[in-house]
Design a protein around this motif. Structure first.
Motif, mmCIF file in Angstrom:
data_model
loop_
_atom_site.group_PDB
_atom_site.id
_atom_site.type_symbol
_atom_site.label_atom_id
_atom_site.label_comp_id
_atom_site.label_asym_id
_atom_site.label_seq_id
_atom_site.Cartn_x
_atom_site.Cartn_y
_atom_site.Cartn_z
ATOM 1 N N SER A 38 -4.163 -3.765 2.426
ATOM 2 C CA SER A 38 -3.259 -3.325 3.482
ATOM 3 C C SER A 38 -2.902 -4.572 4.283
ATOM 4 C CB SER A 38 -3.918 -2.243 4.341
ATOM 5 O OG SER A 38 -3.038 -1.754 5.328
ATOM 6 N N ILE A 73 0.814 -1.207 0.000
ATOM 7 C CA ILE A 73 0.000 0.000 0.000
ATOM 8 C C ILE A 73 0.854 1.266 0.000
ATOM 9 C CG2 ILE A 73 -0.263 -0.001 2.516
ATOM 10 C CD1 ILE A 73 -3.127 1.089 2.077
ATOM 11 N N TRP A 74 2.057 1.199 0.575
ATOM 12 C CA TRP A 74 2.909 2.386 0.582
ATOM 13 C C TRP A 74 3.480 2.701 -0.808
ATOM 14 C CZ3 TRP A 74 4.064 -1.942 3.661
ATOM 15 C CH2 TRP A 74 5.039 -2.801 3.149
ATOM 16 N N GLU A 89 0.028 4.897 8.023
ATOM 17 C CA GLU A 89 0.132 6.196 7.357
ATOM 18 C C GLU A 89 -0.266 6.103 5.893
ATOM 19 O OE1 GLU A 89 4.097 7.552 8.023
ATOM 20 O OE2 GLU A 89 3.722 8.123 10.113
ATOM 21 N N SER A 90 0.045 4.996 5.252
ATOM 22 C CA SER A 90 -0.311 4.830 3.838
ATOM 23 C C SER A 90 -1.815 4.716 3.657
ATOM 24 C CB SER A 90 0.390 3.600 3.259
ATOM 25 O OG SER A 90 1.794 3.762 3.285
ATOM 26 N N GLU A 91 -2.486 4.044 4.591
ATOM 27 C CA GLU A 91 -3.948 3.989 4.523
ATOM 28 C C GLU A 91 -4.534 5.396 4.566
ATOM 29 O OE1 GLU A 91 -6.189 1.449 7.038
ATOM 30 O OE2 GLU A 91 -4.923 -0.315 6.691
ATOM 31 N N ARG A 121 4.183 2.540 8.476
ATOM 32 C CA ARG A 121 3.994 2.767 7.037
ATOM 33 C C ARG A 121 2.618 2.301 6.577
ATOM 34 N NH1 ARG A 121 8.854 0.230 3.740
ATOM 35 N NH2 ARG A 121 8.046 1.521 2.044
ATOM 36 N N PRO A 124 0.879 5.398 -3.765
ATOM 37 C CA PRO A 124 0.938 6.816 -4.125
ATOM 38 C C PRO A 124 1.796 7.120 -5.355
ATOM 39 C CG PRO A 124 1.027 6.590 -1.753
ATOM 40 C CD PRO A 124 1.116 5.197 -2.318
ATOM 41 N N GLU A 153 -3.050 8.183 3.717
ATOM 42 C CA GLU A 153 -2.689 8.895 2.491
ATOM 43 C C GLU A 153 -3.570 8.475 1.318
ATOM 44 O OE1 GLU A 153 1.255 9.904 -0.266
ATOM 45 O OE2 GLU A 153 1.397 8.442 1.376
ATOM 46 N N VAL A 154 -3.798 7.170 1.199
ATOM 47 C CA VAL A 154 -4.653 6.679 0.108
ATOM 48 C C VAL A 154 -6.081 7.191 0.263
ATOM 49 C CG1 VAL A 154 -5.709 4.597 -0.865
ATOM 50 C CG2 VAL A 154 -3.253 4.642 -0.390
ATOM 51 N N GLN A 159 -0.316 -3.805 10.864
ATOM 52 C CA GLN A 159 -0.236 -2.473 11.462
ATOM 53 C C GLN A 159 -0.696 -2.494 12.918
ATOM 54 O OE1 GLN A 159 -3.421 0.566 10.592
ATOM 55 N NE2 GLN A 159 -3.713 -0.741 8.806
#
Length: 306
Positions: A110, A88-89, A134-136, A131, A92, A138-139, A114
């Protein structure tokens, strides 16, 4: 507007679905699952030529980041529906690609790691958990800004086809040494989920209209102890179960030696201690919302192949 686009795409025959990470082992299950569902599948890879023999799949190359920004594709090439199987990271990096194809709905994988690794003493594991979380965010923020419906699926331990990093590693150890080391009773609970069931969850969530904006934990259909999980790997290999109980200090010595090899540099003693920790996640929401119905923990010869 989103609903209208999704409705129009749903009415099309066949539906066209874009897939990122289609060459992964979950992708091995997802691509035929989408085809069986009547979808036209467009899968993206950095080496599309290596995947070109896949039945009925339109493989395309991932554009280099240096080629951004990307121009919108023609109207007849728009892909409203997407599934992202890559870490998932990494997603982006491909937002521009998704936008150029007119994305309006996306299912993203994901991980429950986590939650299970966020308090680890291992910096690598703690960074991984951070990561993921935070990536969740951001997405989801990107999707909300772009008017894209998103669904996040968080699998537990995924296995299948001898390509995962958990069951396959255990099978490889057993095959080589004929036994498996345990810490204490190894009574920590597990819910391994097969790659096929993860793929089915992706397809079901993608086309279920009322799950947008939700994140779901998806786990296996059976809760078993770590020891029982390894016993079933022995059986799949057609071998007698043989365990050696090793004290913590013994594992610590082994870890020190293994870290000399790059392949094992991120292994930590907490990986061993988790043999006695419960890593169980309820998937009732996924069952109720889009019919997720995973199998019990069964292993075929393909699942433990080298």
């Amino acid at each position: 507007m989103i609903a209208a686009a999704a409705s129009a795409a749903s009415a099309a025959c066949p539906r066209s679905v874009g897939v990122l990470g289609g060459s992964s082992y979950v992708g091995r299950s997802l691509l035929p699952e989408l085809r069986v569902s009547g979808c036209r599948v467009v899968a993206f890879s950095r080496t599309p030529e290596a995947c070109a023999d896949a039945d009925g799949i339109d493989w395309r190359g991932l554009p280099d980041r240096n080629s951004l920004p990307l121009a919108p594709v023609p109207a007849d090439k728009i892909l409203v529906w997407w599934v992202a199987l890559m870490p998932i990271w990494a997603l982006p990096d491909h937002f521009a690609l998704l936008e150029s194809y007119g994305v309006r709905r996306i299912v993203v994988l994901s991980s429950t790691s986590q939650f299970t690794k966020c308090n680890s003493s291992s910096r690598y594991e703690k960074d991984l958990a951070r990561r993921l979380a935070e990536s969740e965010v951001e997405v989801q923020a990107w999707a909300d800004t772009q008017g894209v419906e998103w669904i996040v699926l968080r699998p537990t331990l995924i296995y299948g086809y001898g390509q995962d990093r958990n069951i396959t590693e255990i099978a490889r150890f057993i095959r080589r040494f004929g036994f498996f080391p345990l810490l204490g009773s190894a009574g920590g609970l597990r819910q391994p989920v097969h790659a096929d069931d993860v793929a089915k969850a992706c397809v079901s969530a993608l086309f279920q209209s009322d799950v947008a904006g939700w994140a779901f934990n998806i786990s296996g259909g059976e809760v078993i102890t770590y020891r029982e999980m390894v016993e079933r790997i022995f059986r799949a290999l057609q071998r007698q179960s043989r365990f050696v109980v090793v004290p913590l200090w013994g594992f610590q010595l082994v870890m020190i030696s293994l870290r000399l090899f790059s392949k094992y540099r991120h292994w930590s003693i907490e990986m061993i201690q988790r043999m006695n920790s419960d890593l169980v996640f309820d998937h009732e929401d996924a069952r109720h919302r889009f019919g997720f119905n995973p199998r019990v923990f069964t292993l075929s010869s393909d699942d433990v192949s080298p």
